[in-house]
Design an enzyme around this catalytic site. Structure first.
Site, PDB file in Angstrom:
ATOM      1  CG  ASP A 263      44.232  39.167  38.331  1.00 26.42           C
ATOM      2  OD1 ASP A 263      44.694  38.090  37.902  1.00 26.42           O
ATOM      3  OD2 ASP A 263      44.612  39.699  39.387  1.00 26.42           O
TER       4      ASP A 263
ATOM      5  N   GLY B 218      51.384  34.935  32.798  1.00 22.14           N
ATOM      6  CA  GLY B 218      52.294  34.411  31.778  1.00 22.14           C
ATOM      7  C   GLY B 218      51.976  33.003  31.335  1.00 22.14           C
TER       8      GLY B 218
ATOM      9  CG  ASP C 203      50.919  38.541  42.147  1.00 21.68           C
ATOM     10  OD1 ASP C 203      50.596  38.324  40.967  1.00 21.68           O
ATOM     11  OD2 ASP C 203      50.092  38.811  43.042  1.00 21.68           O
TER      12      ASP C 203
HETATM   13  C1  GLA Z   1      46.653  39.001  41.507  1.00 15.83           C
HETATM   14  C2  GLA Z   1      47.436  39.925  40.591  1.00 15.83           C
HETATM   15  C3  GLA Z   1      47.973  41.090  41.409  1.00 15.83           C
HETATM   16  C4  GLA Z   1      46.814  41.838  42.064  1.00 15.83           C
HETATM   17  C5  GLA Z   1      45.982  40.880  42.894  1.00 15.83           C
HETATM   18  C6  GLA Z   1      44.687  41.523  43.389  1.00 15.83           C
HETATM   19  O1  GLA Z   1      47.473  38.392  42.455  1.00 15.83           O
HETATM   20  O2  GLA Z   1      48.485  39.233  39.955  1.00 15.83           O
HETATM   21  O3  GLA Z   1      48.715  41.962  40.582  1.00 15.83           O
HETATM   22  O4  GLA Z   1      46.025  42.427  41.057  1.00 15.83           O
HETATM   23  O5  GLA Z   1      45.610  39.718  42.158  1.00 15.83           O
HETATM   24  O6  GLA Z   1      43.865  40.642  44.095  1.00 15.83           O
END
Ligand code: GLA
Length: 497
Positions: free
Chosen positions: A261, A300, A321
């Site tokens: 991430d 994305g 998200d």
């Molecule tokens: C981001 C990701 C989520 C999750 C959080 C965790 O927002 O997009 O899917 O993994 O971090 O902190």
């Protein structure tokens, strides 16, 4: 007279001599109850009664926009990336800066920061990522990964006990046998690093190897999460500068899936470096010789679908998200058709995890969510409490026909065809000449429709199954449906004549 002059000099100079000096690096570092260390830095420069500088947080760096110093009191205002004011207000107390943070995303909280020689958040400098090259496929995820992930329901509350209970529940509910194989721990498992730089778990996860063994003993696979930045999105340790070491640690634990991430990497690298930075971890994972599904999470950006596969990604998030609302779910839906051609066996568009069963949508809306994710050939990562599912939730997540559409071996992502009134029509080509059609009612009232078979390119006398009702439908003749508000009709060819 001399005494009087000395007194006057002292009197006039006192504010200068004893004026509070805020210039410097102020570090807040605090061990959290779960054992990870949370940090924040104020790098300040004082000029008269003004402060300039930065507030550095694991999740980002904020420039100071306004400030005021009054004796040993101060207030500073920064603007968050979302455009909200972020205010620190307090006083210098000896060698400590004590203040309250007011952030619209959080409850106000008190911070005690101490002077520091260096800035552990800022010292992270961009690493030189590898030269980009096309990695061959790793042979994994021939169909979209299926499983369960901790984030949507538990966020920072996930722990060893919950993961074990979910492993048991995935088996007893029939989810594992329906294909939900990966049990993935998202953010907040991370502890600090030991003296050799080896990542430790925090005290919510006493023994990650033992936990992975338990998950494997249930016939499931085990997933974990990290970031290419120094911190994850929740402010825990990321893999920055420790990529190879972390890949080894994961492989040693028995990890089968990594979600990687971007988060704080945005403080270090421009978006244009994403491709190389993601490739670096792919190479580190491959060097372990353990088959590990690689999930790119960078929301994305940079048209990731164009390069996600060649940097070794098996899936890549296509949006920010999801949350447990129909509105957000459909916002995501509306961006998926244009990028359909980039998905295929081994490399999938990921419109984010499922919210089915989390309570924020109606049963019809959750059916739409599941149907469209299947039409998209999306990874199906449930995010609900599998230990305790309602009959409706079970019937949605465990519908074999919907799962079969999602997992169709041709791996061709469905596309939006057209809108008729309030109804969106989607079509997905399946293997063996089969086809799936989804009709989604966007209105708040039921929609009575006649399926426009011909316009959808469905000719001949095909038998379809209405996947949610189980009824058989003949193309061209049977075509009348009433679709509930925000609901769906999902049809799949049964047999070809
Ligand atoms: C981001 C990701 C989520 C999750 C959080 C965790 O927002 O997009 O899917 O993994 O971090 O902190």
């Amino acid at each position: 007279m001399k005494r009087l002059i000395a007194f006057l000099v002292l009197f006039l100079a006192a504010p200068l001599l004893f004026a509070a000096d805020f210039t410097g690096i102020w570090l807040y570092s605090s061990k959290q109850p779960d054992g990870h260390t949370s940090q924040m830095v104020l790098a300040l420069q004082q000029t008269d009664n003004k402060l300039t500088g930065k507030i550095e947080h694991p999740w980002g760096r904020l420039d100071i926009k306004e400030s005021k110093v009054d004796g040993n009191h101060f207030s500073i205002t920064a603007i968050t990336n979302e455009g909200h004011p972020y205010i620190c207000e307090g006083a210098l107390d000896g060698d400590q800066l004590r203040f309250t943070v007011r952030d619209p995303n959080d409850k106000p909280y008190d911070v005690v920061a101490a002077r520091a020689q260096s800035d552990p958040v800022r010292v992270a400098t961009p690493l030189t990522p590898p030269a980009v090259r096309d990695l061959p496929p790793n042979g994994l995820a021939k169909t979209p990964p299926m499983g369960w992930n901790s984030w949507n329901l538990f966020a920072g509350r996930v722990d060893d006990k919950i993961v074990r209970e979910m492993a048991d529940a995935l088996v007893s509910s029939g989810m594992r046998d329906a294909g939900y194989i990966y049990l993935n721990i998202d953010d907040t498992w991370e502890g600090d690093r030991d003296a050799n730089g080896v990542i430790q778990t925090n005290n919510k996860f006493p023994d990650m190897k033992a936990l992975a063994d338990y998950v494997h003993s249930k016939g499931l696979k085990f997933g974990i999460y990290s970031s290419p930045g120094p911190y994850t999105c929740a402010g825990y340790q990321g893999s920055y500068a420790d990529e190879a070491q972390d890949a080894k640690t994961y492989a040693g634990w028995g990890v089968d899936y990594l979600k990687y991430d971007w988060c704080s990497a945005s403080n270090l690298y421009p978006d244009s470096a994403m491709r190389a930075v993601y490739q670096k971890m792919a190479e580190a994972l491959r060097a372990t010789n353990r088959p590990i599904v690689y999930s790119l999470c960078q929301y994305g950006r940079e048209n990731v679908w164009e390069w996600g596969a060649v940097v070794g990604g098996n899936l890549w998030r296509t949006t920010g998200d999801i949350n447990d609302t129909y509105k957000r779910m459909m916002e995501i839906v509306d961006t998926q058709s244009a990028i359909a051609k980039w998905a295929g066996p081994g490399h999938w568009n990921d419109p984010d995890m499922l919210e089915v069963g989390n309570g924020g949508m109606t049963t019809d809306e959750y059916r739409t969510h599941m149907s469209l994710w299947a039409m998209f050939a999306a990874p199906l990562l449930a995010g609900n409490d599998v230990r305790n599912m309602s009959t409706d939730t079970r019937s949605i997540l465990l519908n074999k026909d919907v799962i079969a559409i999602d997992q169709d071996p041709l791996g061709q992502q469905g596309q939006f065809v057209f809108k008729r009134g309030d109804v969106d029509y989607w079509k997905r080509q399946l293997s063996g000449g089969a086809v799936a059609i989804a009709a989604v009612n966007r209105a708040n009232v039921p929609a009575s429709v006649k399926i426009p078979w011909k316009d959808l390119g469905v000719g001949g006398n095909l038998d379809f199954k209405d996947v949610w009702s189980g009824l058989r439908v003949k193309a061209l003749s049977d075509s009348g449906f009433t679709i509930p508000p925000h609901g769906v009709v999902l049809l799949r060819t049964e047999a070809l004549h």
